[in-house]
Design a protein around this motif. Structure first.
Motif, short mmCIF file in Angstrom:
data_model
loop_
_atom_site.label_atom_id
_atom_site.label_comp_id
_atom_site.label_asym_id
_atom_site.label_seq_id
_atom_site.Cartn_x
_atom_site.Cartn_y
_atom_site.Cartn_z
N GLU A 96 23.19 50.56 -36.39
CA GLU A 96 22.00 49.87 -36.80
C GLU A 96 21.08 49.31 -35.77
OE1 GLU A 96 21.71 45.70 -38.96
OE2 GLU A 96 22.35 47.18 -40.53
N ILE A 97 19.84 49.66 -35.99
CA ILE A 97 18.66 49.13 -35.01
C ILE A 97 17.48 48.50 -35.72
CG2 ILE A 97 19.41 50.88 -33.32
CD1 ILE A 97 16.88 52.51 -34.30
N GLY A 98 16.63 47.69 -35.01
CA GLY A 98 15.41 47.27 -35.71
C GLY A 98 14.54 48.27 -35.53
N LYS A 102 12.49 45.70 -39.49
CA LYS A 102 13.35 46.00 -40.43
C LYS A 102 14.77 46.61 -39.88
CE LYS A 102 10.20 46.72 -44.10
NZ LYS A 102 9.19 47.60 -44.59
N LYS A 103 15.86 46.54 -40.58
CA LYS A 103 17.04 47.29 -40.08
C LYS A 103 17.10 48.57 -40.23
CE LYS A 103 19.77 42.94 -40.15
NZ LYS A 103 20.98 42.35 -40.53
N TYR A 104 17.51 49.46 -39.33
CA TYR A 104 17.41 51.10 -39.89
C TYR A 104 18.68 51.30 -39.20
CZ TYR A 104 16.35 55.74 -39.38
OH TYR A 104 16.47 57.21 -39.44
N LEU A 105 19.55 52.28 -40.14
CA LEU A 105 20.77 52.98 -39.64
C LEU A 105 20.39 54.25 -39.09
CD1 LEU A 105 23.78 52.92 -39.37
CD2 LEU A 105 23.94 53.85 -41.69
N LYS A 151 17.14 51.83 -28.16
CA LYS A 151 18.00 50.69 -29.03
C LYS A 151 19.47 50.99 -29.61
CE LYS A 151 13.44 49.79 -31.17
NZ LYS A 151 12.39 49.62 -32.29
N ALA A 155 22.69 48.49 -29.13
CA ALA A 155 23.23 48.10 -30.28
C ALA A 155 24.86 48.16 -30.06
CB ALA A 155 22.75 49.06 -31.48
#
Length: 188
Positions: A96-98, A102-105, A151, A155
């Motif tokens: 999961e990164i920003g 928003k959060k993004y997988l 990112k 993470a």
């Protein structure tokens, strides 16, 4: 019918992956390396602090295809500390990164530890042994979100110190010298 042209570059650290400098920063531009034909565009740009393989073309269809998930993009990443196999497994599965607040997988990819790939030293020294150990990992993805690889390593607890793209699809950086431009007659 217009004959399109394609180029590969070993983009040096500190160079903007563009022909125009929108922020008027004191950085070098791609056009300083070679006299590219009008309409040439960089595909899958690398940020100023990243190095390695950059593909350029005059063909917008090729640009769209390479940016799609059809082609793998491989990066050699020097990270802060000795990255664990557990962290490498997390990178493979997706983290999961920003992204845009928003959060993004990230999508699953490939990752594995590598020995020091022995690239030429950067013009800007990263750091020395007094600051602790570093390690290298290969990360292979089929997407290219904004600063995604940096990112991803952050993470899993290992911030990126140096990032070098070594492959896009079947095109490899191989023995291209830093700053060297080579015209290629097929893109994949």
């Amino acid at each position: 019918m217009k004959k399109h042209r394609h180029f590969i570059i070993h983009k040096p650290w500190g160079m903007i992956s563009q022909f125009v400098n929108p922020a008027k920063r004191q950085k070098k531009l791609l056009g300083e390396l070679y006299d590219f034909p009008e309409g040439t565009m960089a595909i899958g740009r690398l940020d100023v602090a990243s190095e390695g393989l950059l593909f350029l073309t005059t063909d917008g269809k090729v640009s769209q295809e390479i940016r799609s998930s059809k082609f793998e993009k491989e990066y050699y990443v020097q990270v802060d500390g000795n990255i664990t196999q557990e962290a490498v497994e997390q990178l493979k599965k997706g983290v999961e990164i920003g992204l845009n607040g928003k959060k993004y997988l990230t999508k699953p990819g490939k990752a594995f530890l590598i020995e020091d790939p022995k690239f030429a030293l950067r013009s800007q020294k990263i750091r020395d042994e007094r600051h602790g150990s570093t390690s290298w990992v290969s990360i292979i993805i089929r997407e290219g979100k904004f600063r995604q690889v940096r990112k991803m390593t952050a993470a899993v607890g290992y911030p990126t110190l140096r990032l070098i793209r070594v492959r896009i699809g079947e095109i490899k950086l191989d023995n291209l010298e830093v700053g060297e431009v080579k015209e290629v007659h097929h893109f994949m």
